[in-house]
Design an enzyme around this catalytic site. Structure first.
Site, short mmCIF file in Angstrom:
data_model
loop_
_atom_site.label_atom_id
_atom_site.label_comp_id
_atom_site.label_asym_id
_atom_site.label_seq_id
_atom_site.Cartn_x
_atom_site.Cartn_y
_atom_site.Cartn_z
N HIS A 135 -14.21 0.64 0.07
CA HIS A 135 -13.04 -0.21 0.33
C HIS A 135 -11.90 0.53 1.02
O HIS A 135 -10.77 0.06 1.01
CB HIS A 135 -12.55 -0.85 -0.98
CG HIS A 135 -13.58 -1.76 -1.56
ND1 HIS A 135 -13.58 -2.16 -2.88
CD2 HIS A 135 -14.68 -2.36 -1.01
CE1 HIS A 135 -14.60 -2.97 -3.11
NE2 HIS A 135 -15.30 -3.09 -1.99
N TYR A 181 0.83 -1.22 0.00
CA TYR A 181 0.00 0.00 0.00
C TYR A 181 0.86 1.26 0.00
O TYR A 181 0.46 2.29 -0.57
CB TYR A 181 -1.00 -0.04 1.16
CG TYR A 181 -2.11 -1.03 0.85
CD1 TYR A 181 -2.08 -2.33 1.36
CD2 TYR A 181 -3.12 -0.71 -0.05
CE1 TYR A 181 -3.06 -3.25 1.02
CE2 TYR A 181 -4.10 -1.62 -0.40
CZ TYR A 181 -4.06 -2.90 0.13
OH TYR A 181 -5.01 -3.83 -0.24
N GLY A 223 -16.82 1.96 -14.81
CA GLY A 223 -15.49 1.37 -14.69
C GLY A 223 -15.33 0.35 -13.60
O GLY A 223 -14.36 0.40 -12.83
N ARG A 261 1.44 1.91 -3.66
CA ARG A 261 0.25 2.45 -4.34
C ARG A 261 0.00 3.89 -3.89
O ARG A 261 -0.42 4.74 -4.67
CB ARG A 261 -0.96 1.56 -4.05
CG ARG A 261 -0.82 0.18 -4.68
CD ARG A 261 -1.99 -0.70 -4.41
NE ARG A 261 -3.20 -0.16 -4.99
CZ ARG A 261 -4.42 -0.62 -4.67
NH1 ARG A 261 -4.54 -1.58 -3.76
NH2 ARG A 261 -5.49 -0.12 -5.23
N SER A 307 -15.76 -4.04 -12.90
CA SER A 307 -16.07 -5.36 -13.48
C SER A 307 -17.27 -6.00 -12.77
O SER A 307 -17.74 -7.06 -13.17
CB SER A 307 -14.85 -6.27 -13.34
OG SER A 307 -14.51 -6.40 -11.96
#
Ligand code: APR
Length: 230
Positions: free
Chosen positions: A104, A53, A170, A56, A172
């Site tokens: 999330h 993380y 955007g 990211r 899935s």
């Protein structure tokens, strides 16, 4: 004013340079989810998860919101807009969206491992593993790992129940409970789906699909809705 819920996934940030998860060049092609993004991974090797993380978060300082993030802000002139995002980046905030629910977690925040309500803004990109909270417990990324509860699903469902329109961008739609916001949305709700590879697993009523990149499709949907509001 009518209410709009916008459910976004990694695809809305793709054109800002943030990798998605399940595309051919996605994060889960380069990392094993079970090593870096599950509750068990954190228990087993917290430093590896923390580094994942950190990397990211570091990249987040090099990217900017794109035309899709900014187009959504324009909707706020004529609608009550709630952005429900699966993304942990802060691109919706930086574009100017006012009402955002992160399902999330948030990459720029960290939290106590003793009291999950003790959440802190992280200064800079790096959470040095072992840094402690005010209670003396180790800080962790403020991220919902797989196999952890999604506390913000409750407010997201409440917003969807009150919505007149839902726009899905955007994602899935592979991860639950987030994906259920589309599938359990009130049947008479007007729905839009913007995704170049859009596909829905279950029948969805009143659905308009734009098989476009977000920076092309989202401004189109926003223009339509702003015209409808006149
Ligand atoms: N514009 C719009 N959509 C795009 C673009 C783009 N430029 N590029 C890719 N997409 C679409 C893909 O077609 C795909 O449907 O974005 C979606 C990305 O899907 P995923 O990579 O599965 O991302 P997401 O749906 O957000 O994943 C959900 O899974 O790993 C967990 O916690 C993580 O929040 C994440 C969740």
């Amino acid at each position: 004013m009518k209410n709009i819920v916008v459910l976004t996934g990694a695809g809305i940030s793709a054109e800002s340079g943030v990798p998605t998860f399940r595309d051919s060049d996605g994060l889960w092609c380069n990392y094993h989810v079970e090593d870096v993004a599950t509750h068990e991974a954190w228990e087993r090797n917290p430093q590896l998860v923390n580094d994942f993380y950190n990397q990211r978060r570091k990249q987040l300082y090099e990217v900017e919101p794109n035309a899709a993030h900014y187009a959504l802000v324009k909707l706020e002139d004529c609608y009550n807009v709630t952005v429900v995002t699966q993304n942990i980046d802060d691109l919706h905030e930086r574009a100017g969206s006012k009402n955002i629910i992160h399902l999330h977690g948030e990459l720029k925040k960290v939290r106590s491992t003793k009291d999950p309500d003790l959440i802190y803004d992280l200064d800079g990109w790096e959470l040095k593993y072992g840094t402690k909270c005010e209670l003396g417990s180790i800080l962790r990324p403020h991220i919902v790992f797989f196999n952890e509860a999604v506390p913000n699903m409750e407010p997201a469902m409440r917003a969807t129940e009150k919505a007149d329109i839902i726009i899905v961008i955007g994602t899935s739609l592979q991860v639950y409970p987030a994906a259920s916001l589309l599938y359990y949305a009130p049947p008479d709700l007007k729905k839009y789906l913007v995704d170049p590879k859009a596909e829905v697993q279950y029948p969805v009523t009143h659905l308009t699909i734009l098989r476009e990149k977000a920076t092309l499709g989202v401004p189109q949907v926003v223009e339509t809705l702003l015209n409808d509001a006149k």
